[in-house]
Design a protein around this motif. Structure first.
Motif, PDB file in Angstrom:
ATOM      1  N   SER A  28       0.833  -1.206   0.000  1.00  0.00           N
ATOM      2  CA  SER A  28       0.000   0.000   0.000  1.00  0.00           C
ATOM      3  C   SER A  28       0.863   1.249   0.000  1.00  0.00           C
ATOM      4  CB  SER A  28      -0.928   0.007   1.223  1.00  0.00           C
ATOM      5  OG  SER A  28      -1.840  -1.064   1.162  1.00  0.00           O
TER       6      SER A  28
ATOM      7  N   TYR B  41     -17.064  12.163  -3.952  1.00  0.00           N
ATOM      8  CA  TYR B  41     -17.979  11.057  -3.633  1.00  0.00           C
ATOM      9  C   TYR B  41     -19.443  11.453  -3.819  1.00  0.00           C
ATOM     10  CZ  TYR B  41     -19.857   6.982  -1.223  1.00  0.00           C
ATOM     11  OH  TYR B  41     -20.537   5.831  -0.918  1.00  0.00           O
TER      12      TYR B  41
ATOM     13  N   SER C 259      -8.716   4.553  -7.264  1.00  0.00           N
ATOM     14  CA  SER C 259      -8.163   3.926  -6.054  1.00  0.00           C
ATOM     15  C   SER C 259      -9.186   3.957  -4.921  1.00  0.00           C
ATOM     16  CB  SER C 259      -6.893   4.669  -5.617  1.00  0.00           C
ATOM     17  OG  SER C 259      -5.924   4.640  -6.641  1.00  0.00           O
ATOM     18  N   ASN C 260      -8.909   3.188  -3.876  1.00  0.00           N
ATOM     19  CA  ASN C 260      -9.815   3.210  -2.727  1.00  0.00           C
ATOM     20  C   ASN C 260      -9.671   4.534  -1.970  1.00  0.00           C
ATOM     21  OD1 ASN C 260      -7.832   2.942  -0.431  1.00  0.00           O
ATOM     22  ND2 ASN C 260      -7.355   1.057  -1.533  1.00  0.00           N
ATOM     23  N   ILE C 261     -10.622   4.806  -1.074  1.00  0.00           N
ATOM     24  CA  ILE C 261     -10.698   6.110  -0.409  1.00  0.00           C
ATOM     25  C   ILE C 261      -9.469   6.388   0.458  1.00  0.00           C
ATOM     26  CG2 ILE C 261     -11.980   5.236   1.598  1.00  0.00           C
ATOM     27  CD1 ILE C 261     -13.588   7.875   1.480  1.00  0.00           C
ATOM     28  N   TYR C 262      -8.889   5.324   1.046  1.00  0.00           N
ATOM     29  CA  TYR C 262      -7.721   5.520   1.906  1.00  0.00           C
ATOM     30  C   TYR C 262      -6.494   5.911   1.084  1.00  0.00           C
ATOM     31  CZ  TYR C 262     -10.877   2.966   4.971  1.00  0.00           C
ATOM     32  OH  TYR C 262     -11.972   2.577   5.679  1.00  0.00           O
ATOM     33  N   THR C 263      -6.323   5.272  -0.061  1.00  0.00           N
ATOM     34  CA  THR C 263      -5.212   5.631  -0.952  1.00  0.00           C
ATOM     35  C   THR C 263      -5.389   7.044  -1.474  1.00  0.00           C
ATOM     36  OG1 THR C 263      -4.898   3.327  -1.605  1.00  0.00           O
ATOM     37  CG2 THR C 263      -3.981   5.005  -3.072  1.00  0.00           C
ATOM     38  N   GLN C 264      -6.621   7.400  -1.851  1.00  0.00           N
ATOM     39  CA  GLN C 264      -6.887   8.761  -2.320  1.00  0.00           C
ATOM     40  C   GLN C 264      -6.488   9.790  -1.265  1.00  0.00           C
ATOM     41  OE1 GLN C 264     -10.978   9.130  -3.525  1.00  0.00           O
ATOM     42  NE2 GLN C 264     -10.760   7.772  -5.281  1.00  0.00           N
TER      43      GLN C 264
END
Length: 320
Positions: free
Chosen positions: A22, A88, A168-173
């Motif tokens: 990650s 979102y 990408s997923n929200i955490y990566t963003q």
């Protein structure tokens, strides 16, 4: 028990590998997003030094530090959560908001151009809007203006970054947006600090007993003020170009492609006619037309602000 411990260690190792992957993904995407935003970053670095021109040298680094802190707050406290929420819940709202920021950049750039061409009239315009300004208030206004301009440029950087990691997923963003925001702020204001203090370094070197260092110091003392003037002009041009390009691309995003197609066609004709360095010529013509559009929009905005100055004057706090 031994088997359970081994299973736990396997789980920890798997989690560690996942975390490393990650982090690698975030680092790679941060580098990629930062490269995509490089044009706006360069504009940001060119724009900022003009906010310390004309102020006491002793105040240069504190002013840059205050602007840098304001820039970090812009990116991390306001723009990052705003980008995540808008991306979102209301992605359609991002373009109109960026266009409002583009209009502000057009206003700022046109005002600086107006100030350069007609300094007395520009000073009268500022007094009509803001009233008489003492040195402390002037410094505060310059810092506030720099942070507002930074907000628009930062919004463009963060929007470009978000577009680059949209899948990408929200955490990566969130991680990439935060990383880009911090790294770009440190890079931009570190470079700006070095630029504005280069003349002080030159004065120090000019007193050296070593001939080469003394010559370098004199060169810096003579050259830095000229460089700052050139950089101020580049910064104004950058604001106009970025402001105009935001409006043109924003109109295209909203379905009105005529300005973008017309600019593209003119740039294509000119670059084809010249032949040499067609890519560079195409970019220059495109940027020039976008800047002219920005000057027109900025001029209209200046007239509007001037017309509204009596109202703005009533809203200004009275000095006790």
């Amino acid at each position: 028990m031994a088997t359970g411990l081994i299973a736990l260690l396997d789980d920890v190792a798997a989690i560690a590998k996942l975390a490393a992957a990650s982090l690698d993904d975030v680092a790679a995407q941060t580098a990629k997003a930062g490269a995509k935003a490089a044009g706006v970053v360069i504009d940001d670095a060119a724009v900022t030094p003009r906010y310390v021109v004309g102020l006491s040298p002793a105040r240069e680094l504190p002013i840059i530090a205050r602007i840098a802190m304001g820039s970090l707050k812009n990116k991390l406290l306001f723009l990052l959560p705003a980008c995540m929420l808008l991306g979102y819940f209301a992605p359609w709202l991002i373009t109109p908001l960026l266009m409002l920021g583009g209009i502000y950049l057009c206003y700022e750039g046109a005002e600086k151009l107006y100030e350069a061409l007609m300094p007395h009239a520009a000073h009268a315009h500022e007094e009509a809007v803001f009233g008489p300004i003492d040195p402390v208030e002037l410094e505060n206004q310059k810092i506030s203006g720099a942070i507002r301009t930074d907000f628009i440029l930062s919004a463009e950087i963060m929007a470009l970054t978000l577009a680059n990691v949209a899948t990408s997923n929200i955490y990566t963003q969130a991680a990439v947006l935060a990383s880009v925001g911090i790294l770009i702020t440190l890079a931009v204001y570190g470079v700006v600090a070095m630029i504005v203090k280069a003349d002080d370094v030159g004065l120090s070197l000019a007193a050296s007993s070593v001939g080469a260092l003394r010559a370098l110091g004199r060169g810096l003392v003579i050259g830095v003020p000229v460089f700052l003037k050139i950089l101020a002009a580049i910064g104004t041009a950058a604001m106009l170009w970025v402001g105009g390009s935001i409006l043109v691309h924003g109109l295209a995003e909203l379905g009105y492609h005529v300005p973008e197609h017309l600019i593209e066609r003119i740039a294509g004709i000119v670059s084809a006619a010249i032949g040499l360095l067609s890519g560079a010529v195409h970019w220059l013509v495109t940027s020039a037309i976008q800047a002219v559009l920005a000057i027109a929009v900025g001029a209209v905005t200046i007239v509007g602000v001037h017309a509204a100055s009596p109202v703005l004057a009533t809203l200004r706090p009275k000095n006790s």
